[in-house]
Design a protein around this motif. Structure first.
Motif, short mmCIF file in Angstrom:
data_model
loop_
_atom_site.label_atom_id
_atom_site.label_comp_id
_atom_site.label_asym_id
_atom_site.label_seq_id
_atom_site.Cartn_x
_atom_site.Cartn_y
_atom_site.Cartn_z
N PHE A 36 0.82 -1.21 0.00
CA PHE A 36 0.00 0.00 0.00
C PHE A 36 0.86 1.26 0.00
O PHE A 36 0.55 2.23 -0.70
N ALA A 37 1.93 1.27 0.78
CA ALA A 37 2.76 2.47 0.88
C ALA A 37 3.44 2.77 -0.46
O ALA A 37 3.41 3.90 -0.95
N ASP A 38 4.03 1.74 -1.06
CA ASP A 38 4.73 1.93 -2.34
C ASP A 38 3.77 2.36 -3.44
O ASP A 38 4.04 3.28 -4.21
N LEU A 39 2.63 1.68 -3.51
CA LEU A 39 1.65 2.00 -4.56
C LEU A 39 1.03 3.37 -4.33
O LEU A 39 0.76 4.11 -5.28
N GLY A 40 0.80 3.69 -3.06
CA GLY A 40 0.21 4.99 -2.75
C GLY A 40 1.10 6.12 -3.22
O GLY A 40 0.62 7.12 -3.77
N GLU A 41 2.40 5.97 -3.01
CA GLU A 41 3.34 6.99 -3.45
C GLU A 41 3.48 6.99 -4.97
O GLU A 41 3.53 8.05 -5.60
N ALA A 47 -5.13 4.77 0.50
CA ALA A 47 -5.19 3.34 0.82
C ALA A 47 -6.58 2.79 0.54
O ALA A 47 -6.74 1.63 0.15
N GLY A 48 -7.61 3.60 0.75
CA GLY A 48 -8.98 3.16 0.51
C GLY A 48 -9.21 2.80 -0.95
O GLY A 48 -9.81 1.76 -1.27
N VAL A 49 -8.74 3.66 -1.84
CA VAL A 49 -8.88 3.39 -3.28
C VAL A 49 -8.05 2.16 -3.66
O VAL A 49 -8.50 1.30 -4.42
N LEU A 50 -6.83 2.07 -3.12
CA LEU A 50 -5.98 0.94 -3.43
C LEU A 50 -6.60 -0.38 -2.98
O LEU A 50 -6.49 -1.39 -3.67
N ARG A 51 -7.25 -0.37 -1.84
CA ARG A 51 -7.88 -1.60 -1.34
C ARG A 51 -8.93 -2.09 -2.34
O ARG A 51 -9.02 -3.28 -2.63
N GLU A 52 -9.72 -1.16 -2.88
CA GLU A 52 -10.72 -1.53 -3.88
C GLU A 52 -10.07 -2.02 -5.17
O GLU A 52 -10.46 -3.04 -5.73
N VAL A 53 -9.03 -1.32 -5.61
CA VAL A 53 -8.35 -1.66 -6.85
C VAL A 53 -7.69 -3.03 -6.76
O VAL A 53 -7.80 -3.86 -7.67
N GLU A 64 -2.71 -11.72 -6.50
CA GLU A 64 -3.05 -12.75 -5.52
C GLU A 64 -3.01 -12.14 -4.13
O GLU A 64 -2.21 -11.23 -3.88
N SER A 65 -3.85 -12.63 -3.26
CA SER A 65 -3.89 -12.16 -1.88
C SER A 65 -3.56 -13.31 -0.95
O SER A 65 -4.16 -14.39 -1.06
N PHE A 69 0.75 -11.85 4.15
CA PHE A 69 1.68 -11.32 3.15
C PHE A 69 1.09 -10.21 2.29
O PHE A 69 1.82 -9.51 1.59
N GLY A 70 -0.22 -10.05 2.31
CA GLY A 70 -0.85 -9.01 1.52
C GLY A 70 -1.02 -9.38 0.05
O GLY A 70 -1.21 -10.55 -0.28
#
Length: 228
Positions: A36-41, A47-53, A64-65, A69-70
Protein backbone atom coordinates in the motif's frame (compact mmCIF):
# COMPACT_ATOMS: atom_id res chain seq x y z
CA UNK A 1 -36.46 7.87 -7.91
CA UNK A 2 -32.96 6.33 -8.17
CA UNK A 3 -30.17 8.53 -9.43
CA UNK A 4 -28.65 7.61 -12.77
CA UNK A 5 -25.21 6.15 -12.43
CA UNK A 6 -22.48 8.26 -14.01
CA UNK A 7 -20.63 6.72 -16.93
CA UNK A 8 -17.51 8.71 -16.10
CA UNK A 9 -14.60 6.63 -14.77
CA UNK A 10 -14.08 6.79 -11.02
CA UNK A 11 -10.73 7.35 -9.35
CA UNK A 12 -10.46 3.61 -8.71
CA UNK A 13 -11.20 2.89 -12.40
CA UNK A 14 -8.35 5.18 -13.43
CA UNK A 15 -5.86 3.67 -10.98
CA UNK A 16 -6.96 0.16 -11.90
CA UNK A 17 -6.20 0.92 -15.55
CA UNK A 18 -2.78 2.34 -14.70
CA UNK A 19 -1.78 -0.61 -12.52
CA UNK A 20 -3.05 -3.14 -15.08
CA UNK A 21 -0.95 -1.54 -17.83
CA UNK A 22 2.10 -1.52 -15.55
CA UNK A 23 1.59 -5.21 -14.72
CA UNK A 24 1.13 -6.17 -18.37
CA UNK A 25 4.23 -4.24 -19.42
CA UNK A 26 6.33 -5.76 -16.62
CA UNK A 27 6.87 -2.50 -14.75
CA UNK A 28 5.26 -4.33 -11.83
CA UNK A 29 6.98 -7.70 -12.16
CA UNK A 30 5.22 -11.06 -11.81
CA UNK A 31 5.30 -12.18 -8.17
CA UNK A 32 6.27 -8.73 -6.88
CA UNK A 33 4.66 -7.37 -3.72
CA UNK A 34 1.90 -4.78 -4.10
CA UNK A 35 2.41 -2.78 -0.91
CA UNK A 36 0.00 0.00 0.00
CA UNK A 37 2.76 2.47 0.88
CA UNK A 38 4.73 1.93 -2.34
CA UNK A 39 1.65 2.00 -4.56
CA UNK A 40 0.21 4.99 -2.75
CA UNK A 41 3.34 6.99 -3.45
CA UNK A 42 3.73 5.70 -7.00
CA UNK A 43 0.17 6.49 -8.09
CA UNK A 44 -0.63 9.30 -5.62
CA UNK A 45 -3.68 7.48 -4.31
CA UNK A 46 -5.22 6.71 -0.92
CA UNK A 47 -5.19 3.34 0.82
CA UNK A 48 -8.98 3.16 0.51
CA UNK A 49 -8.88 3.39 -3.28
CA UNK A 50 -5.98 0.94 -3.43
CA UNK A 51 -7.88 -1.60 -1.34
CA UNK A 52 -10.72 -1.53 -3.88
CA UNK A 53 -8.35 -1.66 -6.85
CA UNK A 54 -6.30 -4.57 -5.50
CA UNK A 55 -9.45 -6.53 -4.75
CA UNK A 56 -10.57 -6.02 -8.34
CA UNK A 57 -7.16 -7.12 -9.63
CA UNK A 58 -7.51 -10.34 -7.62
CA UNK A 59 -10.96 -10.89 -9.15
CA UNK A 60 -9.45 -10.42 -12.62
CA UNK A 61 -6.68 -12.90 -11.85
CA UNK A 62 -3.87 -10.35 -12.15
CA UNK A 63 -3.02 -10.32 -8.44
CA UNK A 64 -3.05 -12.75 -5.52
CA UNK A 65 -3.89 -12.16 -1.88
CA UNK A 66 -2.18 -14.15 0.86
CA UNK A 67 -2.85 -14.02 4.59
CA UNK A 68 0.01 -12.30 6.45
CA UNK A 69 1.68 -11.32 3.15
CA UNK A 70 -0.85 -9.01 1.52
CA UNK A 71 -1.13 -8.59 -2.25
CA UNK A 72 1.25 -9.65 -5.01
CA UNK A 73 1.24 -9.62 -8.78
CA UNK A 74 0.24 -13.08 -9.99
CA UNK A 75 3.29 -15.33 -10.36
CA UNK A 76 4.22 -16.96 -13.67
CA UNK A 77 6.04 -20.07 -14.85
CA UNK A 78 6.17 -22.28 -17.93
CA UNK A 79 4.12 -24.94 -16.13
CA UNK A 80 1.44 -22.41 -15.18
CA UNK A 81 1.36 -21.01 -18.71
CA UNK A 82 0.86 -24.47 -20.24
CA UNK A 83 -1.99 -25.22 -17.82
CA UNK A 84 -3.52 -21.79 -18.41
CA UNK A 85 -3.32 -22.28 -22.17
CA UNK A 86 -5.09 -25.66 -22.01
CA UNK A 87 -7.82 -24.15 -19.82
CA UNK A 88 -8.25 -21.17 -22.16
CA UNK A 89 -8.51 -23.37 -25.24
CA UNK A 90 -11.11 -25.60 -23.58
CA UNK A 91 -13.28 -22.74 -22.32
CA UNK A 92 -12.82 -20.11 -25.03
CA UNK A 93 -13.48 -22.46 -27.92
CA UNK A 94 -16.63 -23.70 -26.18
CA UNK A 95 -17.87 -20.16 -25.60
CA UNK A 96 -16.97 -19.14 -29.16
CA UNK A 97 -18.96 -22.03 -30.63
CA UNK A 98 -21.99 -21.19 -28.49
CA UNK A 99 -21.67 -17.47 -29.33
CA UNK A 100 -21.72 -18.15 -33.06
CA UNK A 101 -24.78 -20.36 -32.67
CA UNK A 102 -26.72 -17.86 -30.55
CA UNK A 103 -25.42 -14.44 -31.60
CA UNK A 104 -27.85 -12.15 -33.44
CA UNK A 105 -27.38 -9.39 -36.02
CA UNK A 106 -26.54 -6.86 -33.29
CA UNK A 107 -23.82 -9.24 -32.09
CA UNK A 108 -22.37 -9.47 -35.60
CA UNK A 109 -22.33 -5.67 -35.89
CA UNK A 110 -20.58 -5.33 -32.53
CA UNK A 111 -17.89 -7.87 -33.49
CA UNK A 112 -17.21 -5.98 -36.74
CA UNK A 113 -17.12 -2.62 -34.94
CA UNK A 114 -14.76 -3.84 -32.21
CA UNK A 115 -12.46 -5.41 -34.80
CA UNK A 116 -12.41 -2.15 -36.76
CA UNK A 117 -11.46 -0.21 -33.61
CA UNK A 118 -8.61 -2.66 -32.88
CA UNK A 119 -7.36 -2.59 -36.48
CA UNK A 120 -7.27 1.21 -36.48
CA UNK A 121 -4.83 1.16 -33.55
CA UNK A 122 -2.64 -1.48 -35.20
CA UNK A 123 -0.03 -3.63 -33.50
CA UNK A 124 2.56 -0.96 -32.69
CA UNK A 125 2.55 -2.31 -29.14
CA UNK A 126 4.98 -5.05 -30.15
CA UNK A 127 7.75 -2.50 -30.47
CA UNK A 128 6.67 0.17 -28.01
CA UNK A 129 4.99 -1.82 -25.24
CA UNK A 130 1.34 -2.39 -24.45
CA UNK A 131 -0.68 0.81 -24.34
CA UNK A 132 -3.92 1.13 -22.42
CA UNK A 133 -5.64 2.05 -25.70
CA UNK A 134 -4.54 -1.16 -27.45
CA UNK A 135 -5.20 -3.29 -24.38
CA UNK A 136 -8.75 -1.96 -24.12
CA UNK A 137 -9.45 -2.45 -27.84
CA UNK A 138 -7.92 -5.95 -27.84
CA UNK A 139 -9.97 -7.08 -24.86
CA UNK A 140 -13.11 -5.51 -26.33
CA UNK A 141 -12.69 -7.35 -29.64
CA UNK A 142 -12.30 -10.80 -28.10
CA UNK A 143 -15.03 -10.07 -25.54
CA UNK A 144 -17.42 -9.05 -28.33
CA UNK A 145 -17.15 -12.52 -29.88
CA UNK A 146 -17.67 -14.26 -26.55
CA UNK A 147 -20.66 -12.04 -25.71
CA UNK A 148 -22.89 -13.91 -28.13
CA UNK A 149 -22.88 -16.87 -25.73
CA UNK A 150 -25.93 -16.99 -23.46
CA UNK A 151 -24.11 -18.58 -20.51
CA UNK A 152 -22.80 -15.73 -18.33
CA UNK A 153 -20.76 -18.09 -16.15
CA UNK A 154 -18.81 -19.43 -19.13
CA UNK A 155 -18.19 -15.92 -20.43
CA UNK A 156 -16.92 -14.76 -17.03
CA UNK A 157 -14.53 -17.71 -16.83
CA UNK A 158 -13.22 -17.15 -20.37
CA UNK A 159 -12.64 -13.43 -19.76
CA UNK A 160 -10.82 -14.09 -16.49
CA UNK A 161 -8.49 -16.67 -18.04
CA UNK A 162 -7.74 -14.31 -20.93
CA UNK A 163 -6.94 -11.54 -18.45
CA UNK A 164 -4.45 -13.73 -16.58
CA UNK A 165 -2.79 -14.75 -19.84
CA UNK A 166 -2.02 -11.12 -20.65
CA UNK A 167 0.51 -11.06 -17.77
CA UNK A 168 2.77 -13.32 -19.80
CA UNK A 169 3.23 -10.68 -22.51
CA UNK A 170 5.86 -9.04 -20.26
CA UNK A 171 7.56 -12.35 -19.49
CA UNK A 172 9.86 -12.32 -22.48
CA UNK A 173 10.60 -10.08 -25.46
CA UNK A 174 7.48 -9.37 -27.56
CA UNK A 175 6.86 -12.20 -30.01
CA UNK A 176 6.62 -9.79 -32.96
CA UNK A 177 10.30 -8.90 -32.49
CA UNK A 178 11.26 -12.54 -33.07
CA UNK A 179 8.83 -13.52 -35.85
CA UNK A 180 6.94 -12.19 -38.80
CA UNK A 181 3.67 -13.13 -37.17
CA UNK A 182 0.66 -11.32 -38.62
CA UNK A 183 -1.36 -10.71 -35.46
CA UNK A 184 -3.69 -8.28 -37.24
CA UNK A 185 -4.34 -10.92 -39.88
CA UNK A 186 -5.16 -13.51 -37.23
CA UNK A 187 -7.71 -11.16 -35.67
CA UNK A 188 -9.23 -10.43 -39.08
CA UNK A 189 -9.63 -14.13 -39.89
CA UNK A 190 -11.22 -14.86 -36.51
CA UNK A 191 -13.67 -12.00 -37.04
CA UNK A 192 -14.57 -13.18 -40.54
CA UNK A 193 -15.16 -16.77 -39.42
CA UNK A 194 -17.30 -15.63 -36.50
CA UNK A 195 -19.66 -13.37 -38.43
CA UNK A 196 -19.64 -15.87 -41.31
CA UNK A 197 -21.09 -18.39 -38.83
CA UNK A 198 -18.31 -20.86 -39.54
CA UNK A 199 -18.00 -22.23 -36.01
CA UNK A 200 -15.49 -24.95 -36.85
CA UNK A 201 -13.17 -22.47 -38.56
CA UNK A 202 -13.53 -19.87 -35.78
CA UNK A 203 -12.73 -22.47 -33.12
CA UNK A 204 -9.71 -23.71 -35.12
CA UNK A 205 -8.39 -20.16 -35.55
CA UNK A 206 -9.01 -19.25 -31.91
CA UNK A 207 -7.10 -22.28 -30.63
CA UNK A 208 -4.22 -21.62 -33.04
CA UNK A 209 -4.14 -17.95 -31.99
CA UNK A 210 -3.90 -18.88 -28.30
CA UNK A 211 -1.38 -21.71 -28.70
CA UNK A 212 0.85 -19.78 -31.09
CA UNK A 213 1.27 -17.00 -28.55
CA UNK A 214 2.08 -19.55 -25.83
CA UNK A 215 4.66 -21.33 -27.99
CA UNK A 216 6.42 -18.06 -28.80
CA UNK A 217 6.42 -16.91 -25.18
CA UNK A 218 7.86 -20.20 -23.96
CA UNK A 219 10.46 -20.17 -26.74
CA UNK A 220 11.48 -16.62 -25.87
CA UNK A 221 11.60 -17.32 -22.15
CA UNK A 222 13.67 -20.47 -22.65
CA UNK A 223 16.13 -18.57 -24.85
CA UNK A 224 16.49 -15.81 -22.26
CA UNK A 225 17.12 -18.29 -19.44
CA UNK A 226 19.76 -20.16 -21.43
CA UNK A 227 21.60 -17.04 -22.64
CA UNK A 228 24.85 -16.15 -20.76
Amino acid sequence: MARARSSSPTRSDVILGQIRVDILNGRLAPGSRLGFADLGERYSVSAGVLREVLTRLVEQGLAESEAQFGFRVVDVSIERLVQLTDARVAIETLVTRQAIAAGDIAWEADVVAKHHALARIGDSLFSTGITEEWLTAHEAFHASILSGCKNAYLIEMAVRLRSISEVYRCWSRPEHNRTHRDVAGEHREIMSAAIGRDADRAVELTEAHIRHTTELLISGRTAELSSP
